[in-house]
Design a protein around this motif. Sequence first.
Motif, PDB file in Angstrom:
ATOM      1  N   SER A 128     -12.100  19.669 -22.325  1.00 18.18           N
ATOM      2  CA  SER A 128     -13.066  19.464 -23.495  1.00 18.18           C
ATOM      3  C   SER A 128     -13.108  20.796 -24.194  1.00 18.18           C
ATOM      4  N   VAL A 129     -12.807  20.997 -25.398  1.00 20.93           N
ATOM      5  CA  VAL A 129     -12.890  22.398 -26.198  1.00 20.93           C
ATOM      6  C   VAL A 129     -13.947  22.329 -27.005  1.00 20.93           C
ATOM      7  N   ARG A 130     -14.679  23.620 -27.257  1.00 20.36           N
ATOM      8  CA  ARG A 130     -15.650  23.725 -28.152  1.00 20.36           C
ATOM      9  C   ARG A 130     -14.964  24.654 -29.305  1.00 20.36           C
ATOM     10  N   THR A 131     -15.027  24.148 -30.591  1.00 19.12           N
ATOM     11  CA  THR A 131     -14.333  24.838 -31.576  1.00 19.12           C
ATOM     12  C   THR A 131     -15.472  26.124 -32.111  1.00 19.12           C
ATOM     13  N   SER A 132     -15.063  26.854 -32.938  1.00 16.84           N
ATOM     14  CA  SER A 132     -15.778  28.091 -33.600  1.00 16.84           C
ATOM     15  C   SER A 132     -17.073  27.524 -34.381  1.00 16.84           C
ATOM     16  N   GLU A 183     -14.655  18.700 -28.515  1.00 19.35           N
ATOM     17  CA  GLU A 183     -13.468  17.944 -29.156  1.00 19.35           C
ATOM     18  C   GLU A 183     -12.361  17.444 -27.641  1.00 19.35           C
ATOM     19  N   GLY A 184     -12.262  16.421 -27.261  1.00 17.07           N
ATOM     20  CA  GLY A 184     -11.484  16.099 -26.268  1.00 17.07           C
ATOM     21  C   GLY A 184      -9.885  16.414 -26.387  1.00 17.07           C
ATOM     22  N   VAL A 185      -9.205  17.069 -25.587  1.00 18.03           N
ATOM     23  CA  VAL A 185      -8.025  17.536 -25.710  1.00 18.03           C
ATOM     24  C   VAL A 185      -7.092  17.206 -24.419  1.00 18.03           C
ATOM     25  N   THR A 186      -5.513  17.355 -24.293  1.00 19.04           N
ATOM     26  CA  THR A 186      -4.949  17.385 -23.376  1.00 19.04           C
ATOM     27  C   THR A 186      -4.401  18.551 -23.440  1.00 19.04           C
ATOM     28  N   LEU A 240     -11.004  28.883 -29.675  1.00 21.80           N
ATOM     29  CA  LEU A 240     -11.542  27.584 -29.102  1.00 21.80           C
ATOM     30  C   LEU A 240     -12.160  28.282 -27.621  1.00 21.80           C
ATOM     31  N   GLU A 241     -12.980  27.494 -27.125  1.00 21.88           N
ATOM     32  CA  GLU A 241     -13.675  27.779 -25.874  1.00 21.88           C
ATOM     33  C   GLU A 241     -13.196  26.666 -24.743  1.00 21.88           C
ATOM     34  N   LEU A 242     -12.424  27.022 -23.975  1.00 27.55           N
ATOM     35  CA  LEU A 242     -11.952  26.180 -23.069  1.00 27.55           C
ATOM     36  C   LEU A 242     -12.367  26.476 -21.409  1.00 27.55           C
ATOM     37  N   ASN A 243     -13.124  25.744 -21.008  1.00 27.96           N
ATOM     38  CA  ASN A 243     -13.782  25.946 -19.590  1.00 27.96           C
ATOM     39  C   ASN A 243     -14.237  27.354 -19.338  1.00 27.96           C
ATOM     40  N   ASN A 276      -6.022  28.285 -15.666  1.00 24.66           N
ATOM     41  CA  ASN A 276      -7.490  28.905 -16.231  1.00 24.66           C
ATOM     42  C   ASN A 276      -8.309  27.955 -16.892  1.00 24.66           C
ATOM     43  N   TYR A 277      -7.439  27.355 -17.641  1.00 23.37           N
ATOM     44  CA  TYR A 277      -8.288  26.281 -18.772  1.00 23.37           C
ATOM     45  C   TYR A 277      -8.675  24.959 -17.992  1.00 23.37           C
ATOM     46  N   VAL A 278      -7.965  24.640 -16.808  1.00 20.24           N
ATOM     47  CA  VAL A 278      -8.253  23.508 -16.134  1.00 20.24           C
ATOM     48  C   VAL A 278      -9.167  23.421 -15.161  1.00 20.24           C
ATOM     49  N   PRO A 279     -10.487  22.796 -15.028  1.00 20.65           N
ATOM     50  CA  PRO A 279     -11.208  22.986 -13.808  1.00 20.65           C
ATOM     51  C   PRO A 279     -10.694  23.045 -12.684  1.00 20.65           C
ATOM     52  N   GLY A 280     -10.948  23.862 -11.720  1.00 19.95           N
ATOM     53  CA  GLY A 280     -10.504  24.196 -10.348  1.00 19.95           C
ATOM     54  C   GLY A 280     -10.422  23.023  -9.293  1.00 19.95           C
ATOM     55  N   SER A 281      -9.346  22.728  -8.893  1.00 15.97           N
ATOM     56  CA  SER A 281      -9.108  21.853  -7.651  1.00 15.97           C
ATOM     57  C   SER A 281      -8.019  22.227  -6.699  1.00 15.97           C
ATOM     58  N   ARG A 282      -8.036  21.821  -5.608  1.00 23.46           N
ATOM     59  CA  ARG A 282      -6.954  22.342  -4.618  1.00 23.46           C
ATOM     60  C   ARG A 282      -5.578  21.903  -5.369  1.00 23.46           C
ATOM     61  N   ASN A 283      -5.224  20.985  -5.713  1.00 22.07           N
ATOM     62  CA  ASN A 283      -3.788  20.617  -6.185  1.00 22.07           C
ATOM     63  C   ASN A 283      -3.907  20.545  -7.989  1.00 22.07           C
ATOM     64  N   ARG A 284      -3.132  21.006  -8.595  1.00 29.96           N
ATOM     65  CA  ARG A 284      -3.176  21.121 -10.120  1.00 29.96           C
ATOM     66  C   ARG A 284      -1.726  21.037 -10.548  1.00 29.96           C
ATOM     67  N   LEU A 285      -0.665  20.820  -9.747  1.00 28.65           N
ATOM     68  CA  LEU A 285       0.674  20.706 -10.208  1.00 28.65           C
ATOM     69  C   LEU A 285       0.910  19.274 -10.595  1.00 28.65           C
ATOM     70  N   THR A 286       1.006  18.727 -11.702  1.00 31.28           N
ATOM     71  CA  THR A 286       1.030  17.468 -12.284  1.00 31.28           C
ATOM     72  C   THR A 286       2.659  16.875 -12.016  1.00 31.28           C
ATOM     73  N   PHE A 287       3.434  17.506 -12.417  1.00 31.69           N
ATOM     74  CA  PHE A 287       4.975  17.247 -12.476  1.00 31.69           C
ATOM     75  C   PHE A 287       5.759  18.369 -12.202  1.00 31.69           C
ATOM     76  N   VAL A 288       7.038  18.157 -11.741  1.00 30.57           N
ATOM     77  CA  VAL A 288       8.146  19.059 -11.614  1.00 30.57           C
ATOM     78  C   VAL A 288       9.086  18.637 -12.803  1.00 30.57           C
TER      79      VAL A 288
END
Length: 378
Positions: free
Chosen positions: A98-102, A107-110, A162-165, A196-208
């Motif tokens: 989720s991002v916060r605009t100026s 807004e929800g984003v990917t 924008l403000e992301l996390n 840095n933008y995605v909330p932290g978790s142990r595994n964050r690699l989605t694809f190779v």
Amino acid sequence: MLWIAIRMLTGDAQKFYGLLFGIAFSTLLITQQLTIYYSLIERGASGVYNAPEAEIWVMDQVSRTTEVNYAMPATALDAVRSVEGVEWAVPHLRAPASVRTSTGDLEGVTIVGVDDATLIGLPERMLVASKNILAQPDTVVIDDTGITNMFEDGQDPIGERLELNDQRAVIRGVADSIPSFTSQVTLYTKYSQALNYVPGSRNRLTFVLAGVSDGEQVADIADRIEAQTGLKAETRDEFAQAGVQFIIENTGIPTNFGITVLLGFIVGVAIVGLTFSLFIRDNIKQFGALKAIGVTNWSIVKMVAAQAALVGSIGYALGVVGTVLFIYGFSGVPTFKGFFIPWEIPLVSLGAVVVILAMTGWLGLRSVMRTEPAAVFR
């Protein structure tokens, strides 16, 4: 005789235009709805198409599509790179945020994180700036469809903060990408920045994302990656089809569009059948007169077939042209971006028109065949 049949048909202008309307409307409805259906489900594979360099997608065993995924440990990247036949392999991150605009809007984003060095995973074409713009700090690239969702009409997104996390992000480029199925805003950035933008978790690699060496078969290398790493590896085409299949299996789109197409067919049968029956009934004396002077039933069948062919060809052409104009007219609307008419769809519509005319023509011929030549003298 065929010319007489055509003159009989066109001589009754109201029924002739009614037949044309029925065929054209049915063709338009069937072709347009099938086109929208096909283009919508193809967006289930948009994430794959927007990363054209990737020949193989490697993921966790439970991951199904680019949107429905489960993160892997970072060691998966080295494991894929160690497989013989893999020429290159890069990390790829996809996560909702989720991002916060100026202006303070939420807004929800990917968030899509692409390889820092090669920028593999970024759409092939940029509309504003170049791919190298990601080298600047805190930079994100927005997809062109997302601009309409996040900003008011005419507002320039370049330079918007924008403000992301709790992190700052600055839009410095616009990518020409295929919209997702939900048309959600997509922000592209470097993989290291995306962490840095995605909330932290142990595994964050989605694809190779991986490419194969020259002389190697993509499917063979995918099987080799699965056998050696225990991860799921799919070719580009396989993973794209998985995204399309997920939309088909988990949404009501096939049912809804199928009902609309069926209604278009039924409406065509009703309008054309009723109008054609009225035409036959009003001209029954003419057909009787023809039989009285020696015209055979087979010749009358050919006359009716010629009438159906004329109505069908003109009505079908009008319906297809109407669909083309509809797609062209809305091509500038972000919701319809990338929509096109596959060559198979007009053939399906043509088959439907042939069935409609065959059914209604057969019903009309029954009364003509039963007509006695002497009926014209009564």
